[in-house]
Scaffold this motif. Structure first.
Motif, short mmCIF file in Angstrom:
data_model
loop_
_atom_site.label_atom_id
_atom_site.label_comp_id
_atom_site.label_asym_id
_atom_site.label_seq_id
_atom_site.Cartn_x
_atom_site.Cartn_y
_atom_site.Cartn_z
N ALA A 177 98.27 43.84 -0.12
CA ALA A 177 98.20 44.66 1.09
C ALA A 177 97.46 45.97 0.87
CB ALA A 177 99.62 44.95 1.60
N ARG A 220 93.72 44.82 -3.58
CA ARG A 220 92.46 44.16 -3.21
C ARG A 220 91.42 44.32 -4.31
NH1 ARG A 220 92.13 43.93 2.61
NH2 ARG A 220 94.21 43.26 3.30
N LYS A 239 97.63 51.18 2.34
CA LYS A 239 97.35 49.87 2.91
C LYS A 239 95.87 49.74 3.21
CE LYS A 239 101.70 48.47 3.30
NZ LYS A 239 102.24 47.30 2.58
N PRO A 253 92.59 48.44 5.15
CA PRO A 253 92.31 48.03 6.53
C PRO A 253 92.03 46.53 6.59
CG PRO A 253 90.44 49.20 5.59
CD PRO A 253 91.56 49.33 4.60
N ARG A 254 92.44 45.91 7.65
CA ARG A 254 92.23 44.47 7.82
C ARG A 254 90.79 44.18 8.23
NH1 ARG A 254 96.75 41.48 7.60
NH2 ARG A 254 98.75 42.54 7.72
#
Length: 533
Positions: free
Chosen positions: A236, A241, A530, A532-533
């Motif tokens: 997340a 990532r 978090k 970003p999507r």
């Protein structure tokens, strides 16, 4: 009894079940050695020539530099070998094949949130039934969870146990931690199975991947351990990532190169591996290292040692590079990563003691030495930089040191070549280039942070601080805002540059390292946030 003698006793027990055979390294092993030396020796000789005539401090500099030059050259050689290898075939299983031998899937848990492992166990059971393998496969949850969390764990799994999906066993005395839990299970239940798939609480493996491992194991009687490649599942945070991106970019070349030169003397990473119980039974209880922790006590990084003993006693240990269908979680934030890394640094430094045990395979010694150097390299780089500044090293030493650091880019370049050979779509190539550039930029910023933290961990071990499972000293320390330690280290480097630096090259080197550290109070929270999507 010394640890070398104790390990010899463990090997003798293994010989009672199997006559040792010669375990061969991979066909690429001579190339690995040659490439490593070709890249490292000129750098070491060059530094010696620049510093000549060598005084006591110069000899220390060259010796430390040689260790790290060999380390980065070995990683570069591993990646280059992978590029030159033909693409290995997938671990295919013939249509209609079903396993003949019984396998136990062992999930190990110790206080983790049970929700994720319960979900993965339920999914695996459904897939086993669809594949017609539920009769020859049983799933176990082996728990070392403390009493304070046991009730929550048992509530989470009661339905799976009631429906026969899962066998559950919780120890009240977690002696030996994870290795002890596995050994106790083998003593009590192992005779009913031929193989065991060892999984951590955050591990996952698809049934088709497991079938490929079982097919290979059943057809190779001398194979004791088959280590699967492992991918990171999406996380997340930006830091998670980044780890996944790094593994996806450079992981394929590293694991294929490692497989090519290690051959039948491969390594074990503690989970996502299929193991022959007959072979493992004799080496499952490692001796305690003499003396107290952190130097002595239980092996924290037990997996490397277990693999080395299996190989020494004639069993094959192999790595299969495919990661599809085999995965685990990665740390979501830097604090979790550093906490795990402190424990790993202590465990890997313990490998200095069995490294010189009798009759170890040369490849196993390289695996053990690599684990040690993976943590010694950070304090060595930092010490070299400080000595470079304070001792006023000759300007011609800068290209030599820079050449060693440039070798860190070789695996990334090898990954580019490897990927470009396997795709002709311009859009995919552009995506891969952008991902490589982003990973290179972020990992460059992160490297000084990891270097400082690993240096602190190694110094703590040298000073006798136990960072293992039982230690709670870290929890008693006041929690500082994220990036504070890094910023303090950056300010210290700037002070060194002001006091001892006298050339532009020295200032540039320290700026490249101190800059990300000084940005720690902003960089660390940004990475932990978090994504970003």
């Amino acid at each position: 009894m010394s640890e070398v003698s104790s390990l010899s006793s463990a090997a003798t027990r293994a010989q009672q079940t199997r006559r040792p055979d010669r375990v061969r390294s991979g066909a690429a092993f001579p190339r690995f050695v040659a490439l490593t030396l070709v890249m490292s020796v000129p750098l070491v000789v060059g530094l010696g020539a620049v510093l000549a005539p060598l005084e006591a401090l110069d000899v220390l500099l060259v010796a430390l530099f040689a260790l790290n030059a060999l380390w980065v050259s070995a990683a570069a050689a591993t990646a280059l070998i992978a590029v030159g290898q033909a693409e290995p075939g997938k671990d295919a299983v013939p249509a209609g094949w079903t396993p003949k031998e019984r396998t136990a899937v062992l999930f190990l848990i110790c206080g983790e949130d049970p929700a994720g492992v319960v979900r993965r166990i339920a999914e695996m059971h459904r897939d086993l039934k669809r594949a017609g393998q539920s009769r020859t496969t049983e799933i176990w949850l082996l728990s070392d969870t403390p009493a304070s969390k046991a009730a929550q764990e048992q509530r989470a799994i009661e339905r799976l146990c009631a429906t026969g999906v899962l066998h559950y066993r919780r120890r009240t005395d977690n002696k030996g931690r994870k290795p002890g839990n596995i050994a106790d299970w083998i003593d009590n239940f192992g005779a009913s199975y031929s193989f065991m798939l060892v999984m951590d609480a955050d591990s996952a493996m698809r049934v088709d991947r497991l079938s490929a491992l079982r097919y290979r194991m059943e057809r190779t009687p001398g194979l004791a351990l088959l280590q699967s490649g492992i991918a990171f599942r999406p996380g997340a945070t930006r830091f998670a990532r980044l780890q996944r991106l790094s593994a996806r970019l450079t992981g394929p070349v590293f694991i294929r190169g490692l497989r090519a030169w290690s051959g039948r003397a491969g390594n074990y990473w503690g989970h996502n591996a299929l193991i022959r119980i007959e072979a493992f039974r004799a080496v499952m209880r490692l001796p305690r290292l003499s003396g107290p922790a952190p130097y002595g006590g239980e092996f924290l990084s037990h997996d490397f040692v277990e693999a080395a003993l299996l190989v020494r006693n004639g069993w094959r240990v192999e790595i299969t590079p495919q990661t599809c269908g085999s995965s685990e979680d990665c740390p979501e934030d830097l604090e979790t990563f550093h906490r795990r890394d402190r424990r790993w640094s202590q465990g890997n430094l313990q490998h200095l003691r069995p490294l010189f045990g009798s009759r170890l395979n040369k490849v196993s010694r390289i695996h053990l030495a690599s684990g040690v150097q993976s943590y010694l390299s950070s304090p060595i780089w930092l010490l070299l930089i400080l000595l470079f500044v304070l001792a006023g090293m000759a300007p011609w030493a800068v290209p030599v040191l820079s050449g060693a650091l440039a070798l860190l880019l070789v695996p990334k370049l090898a990954a580019l070549v490897w990927f470009y050979r396997r795709t002709e779509r311009p859009s995919r190539r552009k995506t891969f280039l952008r991902a490589t550039a982003a990973e290179l930029w972020l990992s460059t910023l992160l490297s000084p942070i990891v270097m400082v933290r690993q240096t602190i961990s190694v110094i703590a071990v040298i000073l006798g601080q136990d960072s293992g499972w039982k230690s709670n000293r870290a929890r008693r320390l006041p929690k500082l805002p994220g990036g504070t330690i890094e910023a303090l280290a950056g300010m210290a480097l700037v002070m060194v540059a002001v006091i001892g630096g006298d050339t532009a090259w020295q200032a540039l080197w320290l700026t490249l390292i101190a800059g990300p550290l000084l940005a720690g109070p902003w960089l660390v929270p940004w990475l932990d946030a978090k994504a970003p999507r």
